[in-house]
Design an enzyme around this catalytic site. Structure first.
Site, PDB file in Angstrom:
ATOM      1  N   LYS A   1     -11.085  -1.233   6.429  1.00  0.00           N
ATOM      2  CA  LYS A   1     -10.001  -0.863   7.306  1.00  0.00           C
ATOM      3  C   LYS A   1     -10.297  -0.342   8.334  1.00  0.00           C
ATOM      4  O   LYS A   1     -11.272   0.468   8.522  1.00  0.00           O
ATOM      5  CB  LYS A   1      -8.951   0.194   6.623  1.00  0.00           C
ATOM      6  CG  LYS A   1      -7.884   0.288   7.257  1.00  0.00           C
ATOM      7  CD  LYS A   1      -6.939   1.378   6.484  1.00  0.00           C
ATOM      8  CE  LYS A   1      -7.411   2.645   6.428  1.00  0.00           C
ATOM      9  NZ  LYS A   1      -6.040   3.671   6.088  1.00  0.00           N
TER      10      LYS A   1
ATOM     11  N   GLU B   1       0.981  -1.255   0.046  1.00  0.00           N
ATOM     12  CA  GLU B   1      -0.157  -0.133  -0.088  1.00  0.00           C
ATOM     13  C   GLU B   1       0.736   1.205   0.007  1.00  0.00           C
ATOM     14  O   GLU B   1       1.527   1.284   0.945  1.00  0.00           O
ATOM     15  CB  GLU B   1      -0.873   0.063   1.123  1.00  0.00           C
ATOM     16  CG  GLU B   1      -1.906   1.174   1.378  1.00  0.00           C
ATOM     17  CD  GLU B   1      -2.856   1.325   2.621  1.00  0.00           C
ATOM     18  OE1 GLU B   1      -2.793   2.340   2.876  1.00  0.00           O
ATOM     19  OE2 GLU B   1      -2.985   0.314   3.237  1.00  0.00           O
TER      20      GLU B   1
ATOM     21  N   ARG C   1       0.811  10.539   0.205  1.00  0.00           N
ATOM     22  CA  ARG C   1       1.218  11.190   1.472  1.00  0.00           C
ATOM     23  C   ARG C   1       2.625  12.189   0.782  1.00  0.00           C
ATOM     24  O   ARG C   1       3.012  13.009   1.600  1.00  0.00           O
ATOM     25  CB  ARG C   1       1.661  10.768   2.651  1.00  0.00           C
ATOM     26  CG  ARG C   1       0.332  10.007   3.446  1.00  0.00           C
ATOM     27  CD  ARG C   1       0.766   9.539   4.686  1.00  0.00           C
ATOM     28  NE  ARG C   1      -0.399   8.457   5.117  1.00  0.00           N
ATOM     29  CZ  ARG C   1      -0.299   7.916   6.283  1.00  0.00           C
ATOM     30  NH1 ARG C   1       0.689   8.089   6.987  1.00  0.00           N
ATOM     31  NH2 ARG C   1      -1.346   7.179   6.695  1.00  0.00           N
TER      32      ARG C   1
END
Length: 206
Positions: free
Chosen positions: A129, A42, A46
Site C-alpha cells: 500500500k 477493508e 480504528r
C-alpha cells in the site's frame, strides 16, 4: 501469500476503506458495497466495534473482508481471530512483518519510500500500500519509486477520490486504489453507498 493478495487486489479497482462505529451498520454497508460491485472491504481497526464489524461483514455473501490499520502482532492476531481474510497496515515494522509472513495471511503493508519497500522485499513481499499517497508526493513520487521497484504491485491509499482514482490506476504497477470516500461515518445511506460503489467499480485499469 503473494498470489493471494494479488488476486484480492485484482478483484475490483477500488477497496473501500471503512471506519464503522456501530456493528449494527456493518451488514447494510457490506451488502450495499457488494451490490455495487466492490466486494473487497477493508475494515480499519480504528473503532471499538471494528473486530465485531469484521465478523458481521463476513456473513454477507460475496464479501471479502480484511482488517486495516493493523499496527502490531497483537492487532494481527485479533483480526485473524475475528475472521479477516487479508491484512493491511499503514507501515511495516520487523515484528509485524515477521508475524504476518509466518501467519500466511495475505498481507498488504504500507510503504512510502524505498527503504520500506526494500524491507518488505527482504521478507518476500512484493505487494504494498502506498500510503499516505497524496501527501507522500502523489503520482510523481510513486512513478519515481517504480523505477527501481518495477516488479512490485501497489494499492495507493490516502487522498484518493473518484475524480483522481483513474490517474492512479493508469500507473502500470497499480492494481487497485483504497478509497475512504465511499462510506461516511454514521448511519449508512445504503442507496448512496451502492451508487458510489457502482461508480467506483466502473473505473478501469489502463
Amino acid at each position: 501469500m503473494t498470489a493471494a493478495i494479488e488476486q484480492i487486489m485484482l478483484t475490483a479497482p477500488v477497496i473501500p476503506v471503512l471506519v464503522v462505529d456501530d456493528v449494527a451498520h456493518a451488514v447494510p454497508i457490506a451488502e450495499a458495497l457488494v451490490r455495487g460491485g466492490l466486494p473487497v472491504l477493508e475494515v480499519t481497526l480504528r473503532t471499538a466495534a471494528a473486530l465485531d464489524v469484521i465478523a458481521a461483514m463476513k456473513t454477507v455473501p460475496g464479501a471479502i473482508v480484511g482488517a486495516g490499520t493493523v499496527l502490531n502482532p497483537q492487532d494481527l492476531n485479533a483480526a485473524i481471530h475475528a475472521g479477516a481474510t487479508f491484512i493491511v497496515s499503514p507501515g511495516l515494522t520487523e515484528p509485524l512483518g515477521k508475524a504476518a509472513v509466518e501467519s500466511g495471511i495475505p498481507f498488504l503493508p504500507g510503504t512510502a519510500n524505498a527503504g520500506d519497500m526494500m524491507r518488505g522485499l527482504d521478507r518476500g513481499l512484493r505487494h504494498f500500500k502506498f500510503f499516505p499517497a497524496e501527501t507522500s508526493g502523489g503520482r510523481p513520487a510513486l512513478k519515481a519509486l517504480m523505477g527501481p521497484f518495477s516488479d512490485v504491485r501497489i494499492c495507493p491509499t490516502g487522498g484518493i477520490t473518484l475524480d483522481n482514482a483513474s490517474d492512479w490506476l493508469a500507473i502500470e504497477q497499480v492494481l487497485c486504489v483504497g478509497g475512504s470516500w465511499l462510506v461516511k461515518r454514521g448511519a449508512p445511506d445504503v442507496a448512496a453507498i451502492e451508487a458510489a460503489a457502482r461508480a467506483a467499480a466502473a473505473l478501469t485499469r489502463d
